[in-house]
Design a protein around this motif. Structure first.
Motif, PDB file in Angstrom:
ATOM      1  N   LYS A 149       0.794  -1.000  -0.042  1.00  5.76           N
ATOM      2  CA  LYS A 149      -0.164  -0.098   0.200  1.00  5.76           C
ATOM      3  C   LYS A 149       0.740   1.186  -0.212  1.00  5.76           C
ATOM      4  CE  LYS A 149      -3.854   2.054   2.867  1.00  5.76           C
ATOM      5  NZ  LYS A 149      -4.494   1.540   3.797  1.00  5.76           N
ATOM      6  N   PRO A 150       0.545   2.108  -0.797  1.00  5.92           N
ATOM      7  CA  PRO A 150       1.601   3.516  -1.128  1.00  5.92           C
ATOM      8  C   PRO A 150       1.846   4.108   0.133  1.00  5.92           C
ATOM      9  CG  PRO A 150       0.097   3.229  -2.938  1.00  5.92           C
ATOM     10  CD  PRO A 150      -0.428   2.172  -1.845  1.00  5.92           C
ATOM     11  N   SER A 151       0.839   4.516   1.030  1.00  2.88           N
ATOM     12  CA  SER A 151       0.985   4.931   2.273  1.00  2.88           C
ATOM     13  C   SER A 151       1.945   4.318   3.406  1.00  2.88           C
ATOM     14  CB  SER A 151      -0.349   5.278   2.969  1.00  2.88           C
ATOM     15  OG  SER A 151      -0.989   4.150   3.275  1.00  2.88           O
ATOM     16  N   ASN A 152       1.754   2.852   3.349  1.00  2.00           N
ATOM     17  CA  ASN A 152       2.660   2.135   4.291  1.00  2.00           C
ATOM     18  C   ASN A 152       4.114   2.055   3.617  1.00  2.00           C
ATOM     19  OD1 ASN A 152       0.667   1.508   5.699  1.00  2.00           O
ATOM     20  ND2 ASN A 152      -0.001  -0.629   4.900  1.00  2.00           N
ATOM     21  N   LEU A 153       4.317   1.891   2.264  1.00  2.00           N
ATOM     22  CA  LEU A 153       5.537   2.118   1.698  1.00  2.00           C
ATOM     23  C   LEU A 153       6.440   3.366   2.146  1.00  2.00           C
ATOM     24  CD1 LEU A 153       4.820   0.655  -1.919  1.00  2.00           C
ATOM     25  CD2 LEU A 153       6.200  -0.545  -0.083  1.00  2.00           C
ATOM     26  N   ILE A 154       5.714   4.660   2.049  1.00  2.00           N
ATOM     27  CA  ILE A 154       5.948   5.811   2.409  1.00  2.00           C
ATOM     28  C   ILE A 154       6.607   5.869   4.016  1.00  2.00           C
ATOM     29  CG2 ILE A 154       5.619   8.228   2.482  1.00  2.00           C
ATOM     30  CD1 ILE A 154       3.788   7.681   0.004  1.00  2.00           C
ATOM     31  N   LYS A 155       5.608   5.391   4.879  1.00  2.00           N
ATOM     32  CA  LYS A 155       5.954   5.355   6.188  1.00  2.00           C
ATOM     33  C   LYS A 155       7.356   4.629   6.350  1.00  2.00           C
ATOM     34  CE  LYS A 155       1.261   5.541   7.788  1.00  2.00           C
ATOM     35  NZ  LYS A 155       0.277   4.815   8.330  1.00  2.00           N
ATOM     36  N   ASN A 156       7.147   3.297   5.826  1.00  2.00           N
ATOM     37  CA  ASN A 156       8.589   2.537   5.828  1.00  2.00           C
ATOM     38  C   ASN A 156       9.809   3.193   5.410  1.00  2.00           C
ATOM     39  OD1 ASN A 156       9.622   0.046   6.594  1.00  2.00           O
ATOM     40  ND2 ASN A 156       9.797  -0.595   4.575  1.00  2.00           N
ATOM     41  N   GLU A 157       9.824   3.942   4.365  1.00  2.00           N
ATOM     42  CA  GLU A 157      10.775   4.665   3.654  1.00  2.00           C
ATOM     43  C   GLU A 157      11.398   5.638   4.692  1.00  2.00           C
ATOM     44  OE1 GLU A 157      12.385   6.454  -0.398  1.00  2.00           O
ATOM     45  OE2 GLU A 157      10.395   5.384  -0.382  1.00  2.00           O
ATOM     46  N   ILE A 158      10.340   6.564   5.049  1.00  2.00           N
ATOM     47  CA  ILE A 158      10.544   7.616   6.370  1.00  2.00           C
ATOM     48  C   ILE A 158      11.314   7.089   7.322  1.00  2.00           C
ATOM     49  CG2 ILE A 158       9.755   9.254   7.662  1.00  2.00           C
ATOM     50  CD1 ILE A 158       7.616   9.780   5.348  1.00  2.00           C
ATOM     51  N   LYS A 159      10.832   5.827   7.891  1.00  2.00           N
ATOM     52  CA  LYS A 159      11.341   5.099   9.085  1.00  2.00           C
ATOM     53  C   LYS A 159      12.902   4.924   8.723  1.00  2.00           C
ATOM     54  CE  LYS A 159      10.532   1.005  10.492  1.00  2.00           C
ATOM     55  NZ  LYS A 159       9.425  -0.228  10.753  1.00  2.00           N
ATOM     56  N   ASN A 160      13.112   4.224   7.661  1.00  2.00           N
ATOM     57  CA  ASN A 160      14.398   3.719   7.234  1.00  2.00           C
ATOM     58  C   ASN A 160      15.268   4.812   6.937  1.00  2.00           C
ATOM     59  OD1 ASN A 160      13.769   0.868   7.524  1.00  2.00           O
ATOM     60  ND2 ASN A 160      12.987   0.923   5.144  1.00  2.00           N
ATOM     61  N   TYR A 161      14.896   5.893   6.403  1.00  2.00           N
ATOM     62  CA  TYR A 161      15.717   7.005   6.536  1.00  2.00           C
ATOM     63  C   TYR A 161      16.042   7.729   7.692  1.00  2.00           C
ATOM     64  CZ  TYR A 161      16.046   7.509   1.365  1.00  2.00           C
ATOM     65  OH  TYR A 161      16.059   7.268  -0.024  1.00  2.00           O
ATOM     66  N   GLN A 162      15.160   7.602   8.721  1.00  2.00           N
ATOM     67  CA  GLN A 162      15.372   8.203  10.032  1.00  2.00           C
ATOM     68  C   GLN A 162      16.480   7.369  10.688  1.00  2.00           C
ATOM     69  OE1 GLN A 162      11.334   8.491  11.286  1.00  2.00           O
ATOM     70  NE2 GLN A 162      11.231  10.647  11.053  1.00  2.00           N
TER      71      GLN A 162
END
Length: 168
Positions: A149-162
């Motif tokens: 799900k796009p919103s979950n992919l974005i959340k996961n990407e932000i978490k990994n960058y953090q």
């Protein structure tokens, strides 16, 4: 290619044949092990049990998956997600990242790494328990749709960058 553990599928097919379960194994793709695999298929008298179909396009693969009893993923890549989307029971080695998608006994079956006989047991189970297997396949599809799900992919990407920025 050896990392994909394709040779385990020959052992698995041989054991399934001994159990008199009549199913066909498809091996999709071509690689440097093709000649060796062909020899092993012949030497184990598995020509009627294993089909080497070569490289196939995504349309062909997505059209055949829904008719599969199960997908064996000793070490899959993108194909694991595609198999989940096709709503097919999945048996996978508990190897590297596969457990992020396959939750044992919920979205498929995870087998101890290199324990190919575990695949045999689960194939027999799936063959004899179609209703339970269908539930796993439905769960696998819902799980991958949620992961992708796009919103979950974005959340996961932000978490990994953090995480990355925190470690600097």
């Amino acid at each position: 290619e050896k990392k994909k553990k394709i040779l385990d599928k020959i052992k698995i097919a041989s054991e399934i044949k001994k159990k008199k379960i009549k199913i066909k194994f498809l091996i999709i793709g071509d690689g440097s092990l093709k000649k060796n695999i062909s020899k092993l298929i012949k030497s184990n008298n598995l020509q009627d049990n294993i089909l080497l179909v070569g490289n196939k396009n995504q349309n062909w693969i997505s059209s055949i998956l829904p008719f599969s009893l199960a997908v064996l993923s000793p070490h899959g890549g993108r194909s694991l997600s595609e198999s989940c989307l096709a709503e097919v029971p999945i048996i996978a080695y508990d190897y590297e990242w596969q457990k992020e998608i396959i939750k044992n006994n919920i979205t498929g079956y995870l087998i101890k790494n290199d324990f190919w006989k575990g695949f045999v047991k689960k194939i027999v189970f799936i063959y004899n328990n179609k209703n339970q297997s269908k539930k796993l396949a439905i769960n696998a599809r819902q799980n991958i749709l949620n992961i992708m799900k796009p919103s979950n992919l974005i959340k996961n990407e932000i978490k990994n960058y953090q995480k990355l920025l925190k470690n600097d």
